[in-house]
Design a protein around this motif. Structure first.
Motif, PDB file in Angstrom:
ATOM      1  N   CYS A   1       0.820  -1.214   0.000  1.00  0.00           N
ATOM      2  CA  CYS A   1       0.000   0.000   0.000  1.00  0.00           C
ATOM      3  C   CYS A   1       0.851   1.260   0.000  1.00  0.00           C
ATOM      4  CB  CYS A   1      -0.951  -0.021   1.199  1.00  0.00           C
ATOM      5  SG  CYS A   1      -2.139  -1.384   1.116  1.00  0.00           S
ATOM      6  N   GLN A   2       2.061   1.190   0.535  1.00  0.00           N
ATOM      7  CA  GLN A   2       2.980   2.321   0.441  1.00  0.00           C
ATOM      8  C   GLN A   2       3.473   2.483  -0.995  1.00  0.00           C
ATOM      9  OE1 GLN A   2       3.525   4.474   2.698  1.00  0.00           O
ATOM     10  NE2 GLN A   2       3.043   3.525   4.657  1.00  0.00           N
TER      11      GLN A   2
ATOM     12  N   SER B   1      -3.447   3.955   4.434  1.00  0.00           N
ATOM     13  CA  SER B   1      -4.139   3.292   5.538  1.00  0.00           C
ATOM     14  C   SER B   1      -5.476   2.717   5.080  1.00  0.00           C
ATOM     15  CB  SER B   1      -4.345   4.269   6.700  1.00  0.00           C
ATOM     16  OG  SER B   1      -5.110   5.389   6.312  1.00  0.00           O
ATOM     17  N   SER B   2      -6.196   3.437   4.223  1.00  0.00           N
ATOM     18  CA  SER B   2      -7.463   2.914   3.701  1.00  0.00           C
ATOM     19  C   SER B   2      -7.228   1.660   2.869  1.00  0.00           C
ATOM     20  CB  SER B   2      -8.170   3.971   2.848  1.00  0.00           C
ATOM     21  OG  SER B   2      -8.563   5.072   3.634  1.00  0.00           O
ATOM     22  N   GLN B   3      -6.152   1.660   2.079  1.00  0.00           N
ATOM     23  CA  GLN B   3      -5.859   0.495   1.254  1.00  0.00           C
ATOM     24  C   GLN B   3      -5.468  -0.709   2.103  1.00  0.00           C
ATOM     25  OE1 GLN B   3      -3.109   2.707  -1.260  1.00  0.00           O
ATOM     26  NE2 GLN B   3      -4.365   2.279  -3.050  1.00  0.00           N
ATOM     27  N   VAL B   4      -4.758  -0.470   3.207  1.00  0.00           N
ATOM     28  CA  VAL B   4      -4.440  -1.570   4.119  1.00  0.00           C
ATOM     29  C   VAL B   4      -5.726  -2.153   4.691  1.00  0.00           C
ATOM     30  CG1 VAL B   4      -3.399  -2.169   6.344  1.00  0.00           C
ATOM     31  CG2 VAL B   4      -2.121  -0.782   4.704  1.00  0.00           C
TER      32      VAL B   4
ATOM     33  N   LEU C   1      -3.270   9.907  -8.443  1.00  0.00           N
ATOM     34  CA  LEU C   1      -1.910  10.410  -8.645  1.00  0.00           C
ATOM     35  C   LEU C   1      -1.199  10.790  -7.353  1.00  0.00           C
ATOM     36  CD1 LEU C   1      -2.605  12.667 -11.762  1.00  0.00           C
ATOM     37  CD2 LEU C   1      -1.755  10.317 -11.718  1.00  0.00           C
ATOM     38  N   VAL C   2      -1.755  10.386  -6.219  1.00  0.00           N
ATOM     39  CA  VAL C   2      -1.167  10.772  -4.932  1.00  0.00           C
ATOM     40  C   VAL C   2      -0.270   9.663  -4.408  1.00  0.00           C
ATOM     41  CG1 VAL C   2      -1.667  11.233  -2.517  1.00  0.00           C
ATOM     42  CG2 VAL C   2      -3.017  12.324  -4.287  1.00  0.00           C
ATOM     43  N   PHE C   3       1.006   9.968  -4.257  1.00  0.00           N
ATOM     44  CA  PHE C   3       1.948   9.074  -3.584  1.00  0.00           C
ATOM     45  C   PHE C   3       2.311   9.711  -2.244  1.00  0.00           C
ATOM     46  CE2 PHE C   3       2.407   7.846  -7.955  1.00  0.00           C
ATOM     47  CZ  PHE C   3       2.658   6.485  -7.916  1.00  0.00           C
ATOM     48  N   GLY C   4       2.182   8.955  -1.169  1.00  0.00           N
ATOM     49  CA  GLY C   4       2.638   9.469   0.110  1.00  0.00           C
ATOM     50  C   GLY C   4       1.557   9.765   1.123  1.00  0.00           C
TER      51      GLY C   4
ATOM     52  N   ILE D   1      -5.653  -1.627  -5.267  1.00  0.00           N
ATOM     53  CA  ILE D   1      -5.312  -2.655  -4.280  1.00  0.00           C
ATOM     54  C   ILE D   1      -5.814  -4.024  -4.733  1.00  0.00           C
ATOM     55  CG2 ILE D   1      -7.356  -2.257  -2.838  1.00  0.00           C
ATOM     56  CD1 ILE D   1      -3.844  -3.191  -1.599  1.00  0.00           C
ATOM     57  N   MET D   2      -7.010  -4.064  -5.317  1.00  0.00           N
ATOM     58  CA  MET D   2      -7.528  -5.342  -5.792  1.00  0.00           C
ATOM     59  C   MET D   2      -6.833  -5.796  -7.070  1.00  0.00           C
ATOM     60  SD  MET D   2     -11.608  -5.174  -4.970  1.00  0.00           S
ATOM     61  CE  MET D   2     -12.179  -4.871  -3.276  1.00  0.00           C
TER      62      MET D   2
END
Length: 396
Positions: free
Chosen positions: A60-61, A68-71, A239-242, A312-313
């Motif tokens: 997820c990182q 956190s949502s993806q975890v 497009l958000v990393f971090g 994530i999926m």
């Protein structure tokens, strides 16, 4: 109802109950959320072992979107399939979505420029982003090469203002990271097992990239407001990393220059988002509600979180192979360093220049920063203190 159906229903109910409890109590941002998840899912429930949880966090990182949502979605998927992921997301996200949509309705009709407590919330935004920058810089830019990448991202973001600047910076940073860090050693890890087929994963990834390409085209040829709104939030979520704080400059550039929302209302909502538990991406619910009522709030929430779901999926079944590639790992190190520079640029504009307007603002911000970073007070206390202090300052 068969035994397997009863078992699935029981699992889904359990996931929803636990994730809702986390959504109501998880203050402190994505890093804190991961700590709450570890305590609940690994230590108490033992749904995952330590190494599998670390594996999922690493994935997820790597992906763009709210880590956190993806975890949480990933844990739900591993526990009860696709429905488990959806239920885990709803439980963790709905409390803050509802709170921020209500705040947006309360804010409507107010003159935010002349409201002292609103200005206090804007100073809170300065403090929270400053803390995020310090923590991320220590972790993501430990050497001169990565500090230089962050500097490049900072300068580029401030000088060139257009829709594609940040995408270009992220791509360039990935290339530089690939060149400098492709020989880095990768720790050995365990395999993640998920109840998803690679065919289903391919479909999710195809939908993700198709929407990223098609939505801007539809926006141009139709000029339909709902499509434009969905496109802006979907692209920002893609497009958000971090983590959540980095979505701020993307959303600011999508909605403030176009006049969809004022800079004051934008920063006010960002300050309020610090006071609620759950993912910071729910800031989109506030923006959508201010722009177009409750329908806009729901659409914005769906649009900004949809990329996280699809990625994530789509990535889980392939992650075990992908993360063992040192070249991919090197590119990721470059992207993470660029995130620090992008966040620094957002810290200056619009946050600092719109919030710190006098010496007393700077003094008050320093006090709030100390309360948050050195005294370790909970973020919600700092937010309330900021609102109260802003009101008192307005009386001077």
């Amino acid at each position: 109802m068969t035994d397997s159906t009863k078992s699935q229903f029981k699992r889904l109910t359990e996931i929803f109950w636990i994730s809702t409890k986390l959504g109501l109590t998880s203050f402190g941002g994505p890093i804190a959320h991961l700590g709450y998840f570890h305590n609940e899912y690994v230590r108490k429930r033992k749904w995952l072992d330590e190494r599998s949880y670390a594996d999922l966090v690493a994935l997820c990182q790597f992906l763009p979107g709210p880590a956190s949502s993806q975890v949480g979605i990933g844990i739900g998927v591993m526990r009860a399939g696709v429905l488990g992921g959806i239920v885990a997301f709803l439980g963790f996200t709905l409390p803050s979505v509802i709170a921020l949509m209500l705040f947006a309705f309360i804010l409507k009709g107010m003159n935010v420029n002349s409201t002292g407590w609103i200005h206090g919330l804007k100073i809170v935004a300065v403090v929270v982003v400053a803390q995020a920058i310090i923590g991320m810089a220590q972790k993501l830019t430990p050497d001169l090469k990565r500090k230089s990448i962050a500097l490049f991202a900072l300068v580029g973001t401030l000088i060139w203002h257009n829709t594609y600047t940040q995408v270009a910076i992220i791509l360039a940073s990935a290339i530089v990271g690939y060149i400098f860090f492709k020989q880095n050693e990768i720790e050995k890890d365990v395999t993640i097992t998920v109840p998803l087929s690679r065919r289903f994963a391919f479909i999710c990834l195809i939908i993700f990239f198709s929407l990223l390409i098609v939505l801007p085209i539809l926006r141009e040829i139709t000029s339909y407001k709902w499509i434009a709104l969905f496109d802006s939030f979907y692209r920002s979520g893609s497009l958000v990393f971090g983590g959540g704080h980095v979505v701020l400059p993307l959303l600011e550039r999508e909605f403030v220059p176009t006049g969809w929302i004022s800079k004051e209302n934008f920063l006010t909502g960002y300050g309020a988002a610090q006071a609620v538990p759950g993912p910071l991406f729910t800031f989109a619910a506030y923006l959508g509600t201010v722009i177009n009522g409750w329908k806009g709030g729901l659409l914005a929430t769906l649009a900004i979180f949809l990329p996280a779901f699809l990625l994530i999926m789509g990535a889980l079944p392939f992650w075990d192979t992908l993360r063992r590639n040192p070249k991919v790992n090197g590119a990721l190190l470059g992207v993470n360093a660029a995130v620090v520079g992008i966040l620094l640029a957002a810290f200056y504009s619009p946050i600092w220049i719109s919030s710190i307007l006098s010496p007393i603002d700077f003094a008050f911000g320093s006090i709030l920063f100390s309360l948050l970073v050195y005294w370790k007070l909970p973020p919600w206390i700092v937010v309330l203190s900021g609102a109260l202090g802003g009101f008192l300052i307005s009386l001077l």
